[in-house]
Design a protein around this motif. Structure first.
Motif, PDB file in Angstrom:
ATOM      1  N   SER A  58       0.894  -1.223   0.408  1.00 34.18           N
ATOM      2  CA  SER A  58      -0.155  -0.052  -0.293  1.00 34.18           C
ATOM      3  C   SER A  58       1.357   1.512  -0.015  1.00 34.18           C
ATOM      4  O   SER A  58       0.621   2.541  -0.671  1.00 34.18           O
ATOM      5  CB  SER A  58      -1.108   0.230   1.338  1.00 34.18           C
ATOM      6  N   ASN A 107       6.960  -5.188   5.130  1.00 29.30           N
ATOM      7  CA  ASN A 107       5.725  -4.863   6.041  1.00 29.30           C
ATOM      8  C   ASN A 107       5.299  -6.576   5.489  1.00 29.30           C
ATOM      9  O   ASN A 107       4.490  -7.024   6.597  1.00 29.30           O
ATOM     10  CB  ASN A 107       5.177  -3.789   6.150  1.00 29.30           C
ATOM     11  N   PRO A 108       5.116  -6.851   4.542  1.00 29.26           N
ATOM     12  CA  PRO A 108       4.056  -8.082   3.798  1.00 29.26           C
ATOM     13  C   PRO A 108       4.529  -8.745   4.906  1.00 29.26           C
ATOM     14  O   PRO A 108       3.852  -9.651   4.866  1.00 29.26           O
ATOM     15  CB  PRO A 108       3.195  -7.643   2.619  1.00 29.26           C
ATOM     16  N   TYR A 110       6.742  -9.446   7.084  1.00 29.60           N
ATOM     17  CA  TYR A 110       7.197  -9.567   8.153  1.00 29.60           C
ATOM     18  C   TYR A 110       5.800 -10.019   8.842  1.00 29.60           C
ATOM     19  O   TYR A 110       5.396 -10.793  10.126  1.00 29.60           O
ATOM     20  CB  TYR A 110       7.514  -8.230   9.053  1.00 29.60           C
ATOM     21  N   SER A 111       4.654  -9.344   7.684  1.00 32.77           N
ATOM     22  CA  SER A 111       3.506  -9.590   8.629  1.00 32.77           C
ATOM     23  C   SER A 111       2.934 -11.439   8.572  1.00 32.77           C
ATOM     24  O   SER A 111       2.333 -12.122   9.288  1.00 32.77           O
ATOM     25  CB  SER A 111       1.752  -9.091   7.833  1.00 32.77           C
TER      26      SER A 111
ATOM     27  N   ARG B 284      -0.565  -3.857  14.719  1.00 37.50           N
ATOM     28  CA  ARG B 284      -0.179  -4.622  15.750  1.00 37.50           C
ATOM     29  C   ARG B 284       1.174  -4.463  14.953  1.00 37.50           C
ATOM     30  O   ARG B 284       1.176  -3.783  13.817  1.00 37.50           O
ATOM     31  CB  ARG B 284      -0.872  -6.217  15.288  1.00 37.50           C
ATOM     32  N   PRO B 285       2.424  -4.383  15.506  1.00 34.92           N
ATOM     33  CA  PRO B 285       4.204  -4.029  14.895  1.00 34.92           C
ATOM     34  C   PRO B 285       3.948  -4.712  13.443  1.00 34.92           C
ATOM     35  O   PRO B 285       3.488  -6.103  12.944  1.00 34.92           O
ATOM     36  CB  PRO B 285       4.770  -5.125  15.404  1.00 34.92           C
ATOM     37  N   GLY B 286       4.229  -4.081  12.893  1.00 35.27           N
ATOM     38  CA  GLY B 286       4.505  -3.715  11.035  1.00 35.27           C
ATOM     39  C   GLY B 286       6.119  -2.672  11.054  1.00 35.27           C
ATOM     40  O   GLY B 286       6.422  -2.102  11.854  1.00 35.27           O
ATOM     41  N   ILE B 287       6.088  -2.272   9.754  1.00 33.30           N
ATOM     42  CA  ILE B 287       6.909  -1.638   9.350  1.00 33.30           C
ATOM     43  C   ILE B 287       6.239  -0.635   8.206  1.00 33.30           C
ATOM     44  O   ILE B 287       6.084  -0.794   7.215  1.00 33.30           O
ATOM     45  CB  ILE B 287       8.303  -2.210   9.042  1.00 33.30           C
ATOM     46  N   LEU B 288       6.773   0.592   8.749  1.00 38.74           N
ATOM     47  CA  LEU B 288       6.732   1.991   7.801  1.00 38.74           C
ATOM     48  C   LEU B 288       6.923   2.944   7.951  1.00 38.74           C
ATOM     49  O   LEU B 288       7.626   2.964   8.780  1.00 38.74           O
ATOM     50  CB  LEU B 288       4.737   1.877   7.907  1.00 38.74           C
ATOM     51  N   ARG B 292      10.117  -0.033  12.880  1.00 33.65           N
ATOM     52  CA  ARG B 292       8.781  -1.178  13.241  1.00 33.65           C
ATOM     53  C   ARG B 292       8.022   0.271  14.602  1.00 33.65           C
ATOM     54  O   ARG B 292       8.767   0.124  15.431  1.00 33.65           O
ATOM     55  CB  ARG B 292       9.913  -2.504  13.346  1.00 33.65           C
ATOM     56  N   LEU B 295       1.054  -0.512  14.499  1.00 31.77           N
ATOM     57  CA  LEU B 295       0.726   0.141  12.782  1.00 31.77           C
ATOM     58  C   LEU B 295      -0.690  -0.511  12.395  1.00 31.77           C
ATOM     59  O   LEU B 295      -0.358  -1.731  13.042  1.00 31.77           O
ATOM     60  CB  LEU B 295       0.914  -0.076  11.469  1.00 31.77           C
ATOM     61  N   GLN B 297      -3.766  -2.185  10.156  1.00 30.50           N
ATOM     62  CA  GLN B 297      -2.986  -2.850   8.396  1.00 30.50           C
ATOM     63  C   GLN B 297      -4.560  -4.463   8.639  1.00 30.50           C
ATOM     64  O   GLN B 297      -4.678  -4.385   9.616  1.00 30.50           O
ATOM     65  CB  GLN B 297      -1.337  -3.239   8.894  1.00 30.50           C
ATOM     66  N   ASP B 298      -4.013  -4.397   7.526  1.00 32.07           N
ATOM     67  CA  ASP B 298      -4.923  -5.787   7.111  1.00 32.07           C
ATOM     68  C   ASP B 298      -3.758  -7.031   7.600  1.00 32.07           C
ATOM     69  O   ASP B 298      -3.218  -6.684   8.171  1.00 32.07           O
ATOM     70  CB  ASP B 298      -5.765  -5.556   5.999  1.00 32.07           C
ATOM     71  N   ASP B 299      -4.937  -8.333   6.996  1.00 33.81           N
ATOM     72  CA  ASP B 299      -4.267  -9.488   7.404  1.00 33.81           C
ATOM     73  C   ASP B 299      -3.082  -9.757   6.348  1.00 33.81           C
ATOM     74  O   ASP B 299      -2.115 -10.261   6.446  1.00 33.81           O
ATOM     75  CB  ASP B 299      -5.144 -10.566   7.035  1.00 33.81           C
ATOM     76  N   ASP B 300      -3.135  -9.253   5.844  1.00 31.81           N
ATOM     77  CA  ASP B 300      -2.247  -9.215   4.678  1.00 31.81           C
ATOM     78  C   ASP B 300      -0.861  -8.485   4.687  1.00 31.81           C
ATOM     79  O   ASP B 300      -0.403  -7.623   3.827  1.00 31.81           O
ATOM     80  CB  ASP B 300      -2.641  -9.084   2.695  1.00 31.81           C
ATOM     81  N   GLY B 301      -0.760  -7.870   5.744  1.00 38.53           N
ATOM     82  CA  GLY B 301       0.493  -6.529   5.778  1.00 38.53           C
ATOM     83  C   GLY B 301      -0.236  -5.193   4.772  1.00 38.53           C
ATOM     84  O   GLY B 301       1.070  -4.129   5.013  1.00 38.53           O
ATOM     85  N   GLN B 302      -1.154  -4.791   4.262  1.00 39.76           N
ATOM     86  CA  GLN B 302      -1.178  -3.755   4.395  1.00 39.76           C
ATOM     87  C   GLN B 302      -1.868  -2.544   5.197  1.00 39.76           C
ATOM     88  O   GLN B 302      -2.799  -2.640   5.750  1.00 39.76           O
ATOM     89  CB  GLN B 302      -2.125  -3.410   3.223  1.00 39.76           C
ATOM     90  N   ILE B 303      -1.282  -1.054   4.979  1.00 36.27           N
ATOM     91  CA  ILE B 303      -1.275  -0.584   5.433  1.00 36.27           C
ATOM     92  C   ILE B 303      -3.144   0.135   5.772  1.00 36.27           C
ATOM     93  O   ILE B 303      -3.656   0.995   4.309  1.00 36.27           O
ATOM     94  CB  ILE B 303      -0.444   1.169   5.786  1.00 36.27           C
TER      95      ILE B 303
END
Lengths: 276, 403
Positions: A58, A107-108, A110-111, B284-288, B292, B295, B297-303
């Motif tokens: 995204s 991020n995807p 890591y997710s 939940r934790p993520g990278i953007l 880290r 964030l 985010q959805d289940d796929d790690g999209q913000i």
């Protein structure tokens, strides 16, 4: 996967043919899964020597407008990281030789979990990863499982990489070195060939890995010239731009696929004719 | 659980706060990020830098900002004594100027000649445009199209100050996308450009650097409350989007076990909807954006797109030190909705004659929930981090008033 890795094999084959390679970049699921599948399936025949598949995100911070739009089209079509790996799996059933490199943001992955992703990417038939926002300082948690899975972890160097930085980047890299030829985002500025040649020479003094050059390479002429200097030229924005143009003109998606493959053919013809 | 000697020692040498923080940037930026870190370390060690920073804070910003006993609100809630740290009285109307002055001094030391910034509510954009005018450097501010519409007065202020405001139409057209565009600009202009990040987020050293420049808030509040009450407060409250005003207030108190801290995230239309900006409570934790952290985010790690009535809190992430303080349970992360913030906005205006920005109105909405339940001898210090002039159009519209 057994024996020598596909990426190394392909670069060895290019070397024996005495020419540089063409690396094509397309975004998974752009503009939809089926079209993306068709494009990937057609790329080797159209002359792609290696294939980079963008894993949609995204917030693609290192990408210019063309690839940003490709990411949004792909996400709107419902692509996920899991479905991206399905695309790789489908491709690999028909093609056992063309290397696939997954390129994207962390991020995807890591997710999904770095370990789980690495195994899944290997099982799908991918050969390497390029993660734009994982510099050597942060890569360990992904590089370890990628190494363990037997995939290549491709590192990037840029015009801002001085010798000290190259010494940080080059040891431990695998597959090939991706030289980002302009300080900037994808698909905008183009570098002068002389600066590319200087940079490639500087990298080659420090590593035996092949060097692919990308960012700002749009035309068959630029690709041919770059592939003469480096081991391969990467074209991305220009290819996904063909999809954008077809979409904007309201053409059927088979035509978008045909346009991408058509440009690939022109690029490949120039690259293959380009040996001195 | 985790027993540590200090909560003020972070980050580690790689910029990590526990799981969070770090330097997740494109390789092109790495040499520059490392240079910013070296330059900032030089500045920190230089007494002349400190003296100049303090001179500007005193004579240009108007520090120290008062610590004000809000007597009528205290009466109204009928519990703990409520103090406001009046950072809305700073030059430019918010705490953002503290950080901008510090960063532009680092930029000058590095010999950079062009400044870029992102902004949500426009407060950071105005503060950056202000220090660029002061130091005669060209200034480009990236701002989401949605925010340009709802913060029109600040857009005009930036232009008056000589800045160029660039409209961002990608993605959700708000703060997150303005950050993306600023990072894209930076990567294309590494030689001459310094990026003044407005909050305690981004790649290391930014979270630590911005916190250090904003910690003047907490240091002053500490001295002031000791002078006025002879003791430390029981409770600190601040709103948190990226979290710079909260870090600024909290950091000097982190090792005082008797001081509880509540950070208030924007709950938008409610945490049970998909229209909020509560990254810690709902993410939940993520990278953007180089770090880290928690964030949305959805289940796929999209913000995901955040939502808040307050443009300054409308961000799907939060500074990494906040994420760590949450993991360590040192700071309590709570939330307030758009509606609660609007009520607090009006109440504060009527009872105290202070029109707060919508951002600290979230903090006050939380104070409204806890003050009455606390004994009358307890003390709350809340950071009034910005004034509400910029928000009168938004609020009028929400209240159905035509201006």
């Amino acid at each position: 996967m057994s024996g020598e890795r596909r990426i190394a094999q392909r670069f060895a084959a290019l070397k024996s043919q005495g020419r540089g390679g063409l690396v094509t970049f397309v975004t998974a699921g752009d503009p939809d899964y089926e079209t993306s599948e068709k494009i990937l399936a057609g790329l080797p025949e159209a002359g792609a020597d290696l294939i980079e598949i963008g894993m949609p995100f995204s917030d693609p911070m290192a990408d210019g407008p063309a690839i940003q739009a490709a990411n949004l089209r792909a996400l709107a079509s419902g692509i996920t990281l899991k479905r991206t790996l399905d695309l790789v799996r489908g491709f690999r059933k028909r093609d056992a030789e063309t290397p696939i490199i997954l390129m994207g943001y962390y991020n995807p992955i890591y997710s999904m979990g770095a370990e789980k992703f690495s195994q899944a990417a290997r099982e799908a038939g991918a050969d390497g990863v390029i993660i734009v926002d994982l510099p050597p300082e942060e890569e360990t948690e992904l590089k370890a499982p990628i190494d363990k899975a037997g995939l290549d972890f491709v590192r990037l160097t840029t015009p801002t990489s001085d010798d000290r930085r190259l010494d940080r980047i080059l040891p431990g890299a695998s597959g090939f070195i991706y030289y980002v030829s302009v300080a900037g985002i994808t698909g905008t500025k183009s570098a002068a060939q002389t600066s590319i040649a200087d940079a490639v020479a500087r990298i080659r003094r420090k590593t035996k890995l092949p060097v692919a050059v990308g960012f700002g390479i749009r035309t068959p002429e630029q690709a041919a010239e770059t592939a003469r200097t480096a081991d391969a030229a990467v074209v991305g924005s220009a290819l996904v731009g063909e999809i954008a143009a077809a979409e904007a003109a309201g053409k059927p998606r088979t035509e978008a696929a045909a346009a991408v493959l058509g440009l690939t053919r022109r690029l490949s013809t120039a690259v293959r004719a380009g040996k001195p | 659980m985790n027993k540590i000697n200090t909560y003020r020692g972070g980050p580690d040498e790689h910029g990590h706060f526990g799981l969070h923080g770090g330097r997740y940037v494109a390789e092109t930026l790495m040499p520059l990020i490392l240079a910013v870190e070296r330059a900032y370390n030089d500045c920190k060690a230089d007494p002349a830098f400190k003296a100049e920073f303090e001179r500007l804070l005193t004579h240009y910003v108007g520090r120290p900002s008062p610590l004000y006993f809000a007597e009528r609100l205290t009466e109204h809630f009928g519990g703990a004594k409520i103090y406001f740290k009046r950072d809305e009285l700073n030059h430019t109307g918010s705490h953002k100027i503290n950080n901008c002055l510090g960063q532009i001094m680092v930029a000058r030391r590095m010999g950079k000649t062009r400044i870029i910034a992102e902004t949500g509510a426009g407060q950071h954009g105005v503060a950056t445009a202000t220090v660029c005018a002061l130091f005669n450097l060209p200034c480009i501010v990236y701002m989401g199209a949605k925010d340009i519409e709802r913060q029109a007065p600040n857009v005009f202020r930036m232009k008056l100050l000589g800045a160029e405001v660039r409209l961002v139409t990608s993605g959700s057209q708000s703060l997150k996308d303005a950050l993306n565009e600023a990072l894209r600009d930076w990567v294309a202009n590494v030689d001459d450009t310094f990026y003044i990040i407005g909050t305690v987020a981004g790649p290391h050293p930014y979270p630590a650097m911005v916190r250090d420049f904003q910690s003047v808030i907490g240091r002053e509040a500490r001295e002031q409350i000791l002078a006025q009450e002879g003791r430390l407060p029981d409770q600190l409250v601040a709103c948190v989007g990226g979290g710079s005003n909260a870090m600024g207030l909290f950091h000097p108190f982190l090792d005082d076990p008797g001081v509880a801290m509540d950070a208030v995230e924007a709950a938008g239309l409610g945490l049970d909807t998909d229209k909020h900006a509560a990254s810690i409570t709902g993410g939940r934790p993520g990278i953007l954006h180089g770090n880290r952290t928690y964030l949305l985010q959805d289940d796929d790690g999209q913000i995901l797109e955040a939502h808040s009535i307050s443009a300054g809190l409308d961000y799907p992430g939060v500074g990494p030190e906040h994420s760590w303080l949450h993991d360590m349970k040192r700071v309590n992360y709570v939330s307030a909705t758009d509606a609660e913030a609007l009520d607090a906005f009006q109440l504060c205006s009527k009872l105290e004659g202070i029109i707060p920005a919508l951002e600290p109105a979230h903090a006050l909405a939380h104070v409204a929930k806890i003050a009455g339940k606390m004994a009358r001898d307890k003390i709350i210090v809340m950071n009034m981090c910005g004034r509400g002039d910029k928000d009168v159009f938004t609020v009028a519209e929400k209240l159905g008033v035509k201006l």
